[in-house]
Design a protein around this motif. Structure first.
Motif, mmCIF file in Angstrom:
data_model
loop_
_atom_site.group_PDB
_atom_site.id
_atom_site.type_symbol
_atom_site.label_atom_id
_atom_site.label_comp_id
_atom_site.label_asym_id
_atom_site.label_seq_id
_atom_site.Cartn_x
_atom_site.Cartn_y
_atom_site.Cartn_z
ATOM 1 N N ASP A 202 -108.848 43.998 25.632
ATOM 2 C CA ASP A 202 -109.552 44.348 24.531
ATOM 3 C C ASP A 202 -109.500 43.308 23.444
ATOM 4 O O ASP A 202 -110.666 43.072 22.782
ATOM 5 C CB ASP A 202 -109.176 45.774 23.900
ATOM 6 N N ASN B 282 -109.490 37.595 20.276
ATOM 7 C CA ASN B 282 -110.657 38.097 19.505
ATOM 8 C C ASN B 282 -110.095 38.675 17.913
ATOM 9 O O ASN B 282 -109.051 39.093 17.823
ATOM 10 C CB ASN B 282 -111.320 39.409 20.066
ATOM 11 N N GLU C 213 -112.828 43.780 21.104
ATOM 12 C CA GLU C 213 -114.047 43.993 21.998
ATOM 13 C C GLU C 213 -114.686 45.592 21.534
ATOM 14 O O GLU C 213 -115.916 45.621 21.259
ATOM 15 C CB GLU C 213 -114.074 43.649 23.339
ATOM 16 N N ASN D 81 -118.292 46.205 19.516
ATOM 17 C CA ASN D 81 -119.366 46.711 20.445
ATOM 18 C C ASN D 81 -119.806 48.029 19.685
ATOM 19 O O ASN D 81 -121.072 48.107 19.511
ATOM 20 C CB ASN D 81 -118.713 47.188 21.834
ATOM 21 N N GLN E 192 -121.003 38.426 19.722
ATOM 22 C CA GLN E 192 -119.830 38.584 20.371
ATOM 23 C C GLN E 192 -118.876 38.223 19.252
ATOM 24 O O GLN E 192 -119.051 37.709 18.223
ATOM 25 C CB GLN E 192 -119.824 37.709 21.477
ATOM 26 N N PRO E 193 -117.624 38.959 19.561
ATOM 27 C CA PRO E 193 -116.745 38.936 18.617
ATOM 28 C C PRO E 193 -116.120 37.353 18.304
ATOM 29 O O PRO E 193 -116.374 36.597 19.235
ATOM 30 C CB PRO E 193 -115.364 39.602 19.179
#
Length: 389
Positions: free
Chosen positions: A254, A270, A274, A278, A287-288
């Protein structure tokens, strides 16, 4: 005791290496006092290279009964690992077993039970657990730095072997001689590290190519798909027929992904998980934010010597083992499930159905070109004889 007295059972390639390390004083607080092998040539080697102070035996039972050792290193062919370990436990000896723990889980479970009943210190030679790469990987995963795991992928195909390798011994790459191919010979360390860092899968669907690239009866090419309890999935690909090969271990979670390749550990982290990103982003195709970090490593891989030293400390000082012998069954659960899935052409649950696997393995042994009889691999067979590994 001030110094642990160690015997080595089986002084082939690995056993002779362990014997020399001990005899040369490379393992603190431990000494080599005895070796055992059924081969007169290997015993002659021991006489010439280990000195008169190291006693030599041609039967394991005689070494176990000698009173010369406190613990033994078992370094014989795969089928004999559990049988000789069980016999050593019966003689109240500590045991360090070479990998793999055995060929089938039914046999290894009996070994684990014998270890527990004996109260002795039981280790397994998972020397890759001393590698700073995998120690750091496990630390990051267990600390939650990667978040919940989503996917694991290991491509480990840099095991290339030519036909000459398989021709070097009649027992090689046979169901009766080794009990398997690349999964059981080359990959036990990888299977152990896979489950040690990511946990055990709960089911497997696998495809094994037997004799795909070589004139052998066991597998030399494998593709396995696994599922985990949390819904994560994984793929394990291995072969002895790829040149050049690849060794790339990737874990996606994640919080990003970690890749081990070419001796480096890279973490694409990240900034926001994620799953959280999301839920909160309103921008399509976004996106991250991610940071690439080459994670620094510390320490030196101590390999086989490190595992022996840690086992000796476990006996002398109660130090926790880096590679407890009871954990040897975990990687074998995966390889047994991979074989059974391929044989049945179906998904197989883990823990593997032990009796079904054993019956299917016996069929392979009976048809094997290497004429070791089925009776020689029974769980109850402990006769103290073996061939050098």
């Amino acid at each position: 005791m001030e110094k642990l007295r160690i015997g080595v059972v089986g002084i082939g390639n690995m056993g002779s290496y362990h014997a020399l390390c001990l005899n040369n004083g490379e393992i603190p607080n431990a000494e080599l006092t005895a070796v055992c092998d059924t081969s007169p040539q290997r015993l002659k080697w021991a006489s010439e290279n280990l000195g008169a102070g190291v006693q030599r035996f041609d039967r394991a039972e005689m070494l176990f009964q000698s009173g010369l050792v406190d613990g033994v290193i078992i370094a014989v062919p795969h089928y004999d690992h559990p049988t000789l370990s069980i016999e050593a436990f019966k003689h109240h000896l500590h045991v360090l077993c070479e990998k793999p723990a055995g060929v089938y889980t039914k046999q290894v479970r009996r070994m684990n039970e014998a270890a527990a009943e004996s109260g002795r210190v039981f280790g397994i030679m998972y020397n890759q657990r001393t590698n700073p790469l995998y120690l750091k990987l496990r630390e990051l995963v267990k600390a939650g730095e990667l978040g919940e795991i989503k996917r694991t992928n290991w491509i480990i195909t840099n095991w290339y072997r030519p036909q000459a390798y398989y021709n070097s011994g009649g027992w090689r790459a046979t169901w009766a001689g080794e009990g398997g191919g690349v999964m059981l010979n080359q990959c036990p360390h990888n299977l152990d590290l896979w489950q040690w860092t990511c946990g055990m899968p709960i089911r497997v669907r696998a495809f094994c190519g037997c004799g795909k690239y070589h004139d052998i009866e066991v597998e030399d090419d494998v593709t396995a798909y696994v599922e985990y309890k949390n819904g994560a999935t994984g793929v394990f690909i291995t072969s002895t027929g790829d040149a050049p090969g690849t060794n790339r271990f990737e874990i996606t979670g994640d919080m990003g992904k970690i890749v081990i390749e070419d001796g480096k550990l890279n973490f694409w982290r990240n900034r926001l998980s994620e799953r959280e990103f999301n839920k909160t982003t309103t921008i399509p195709f976004s996106q991250p934010e991610v940071w690439k970090c080459e994670v620094p490593l510390s320490g030196t891989e101590t390999a086989h010597k490190g595992i022996i030293a840690n086992w000796a400390e476990g006996i002398l000082k109660g130090t926790p083992l880096l590679a407890p012998g009871e954990e040897g069954i975990n990687g074998l659960q995966i390889s047994n499930a991979i074989y059974l899935s391929s044989w049945l052409n179906d998904m197989v649950e883990i823990p593997v159905p032990e009796n079904l696997y054993y019956e299917k393995l016996k069929e392979k042994i009976e048809a094997s070109s290497y004429k070791k009889t089925v009776s020689e691999v029974k769980v109850s067979d402990v006769n103290g004889t073996f061939n050098s590994k």
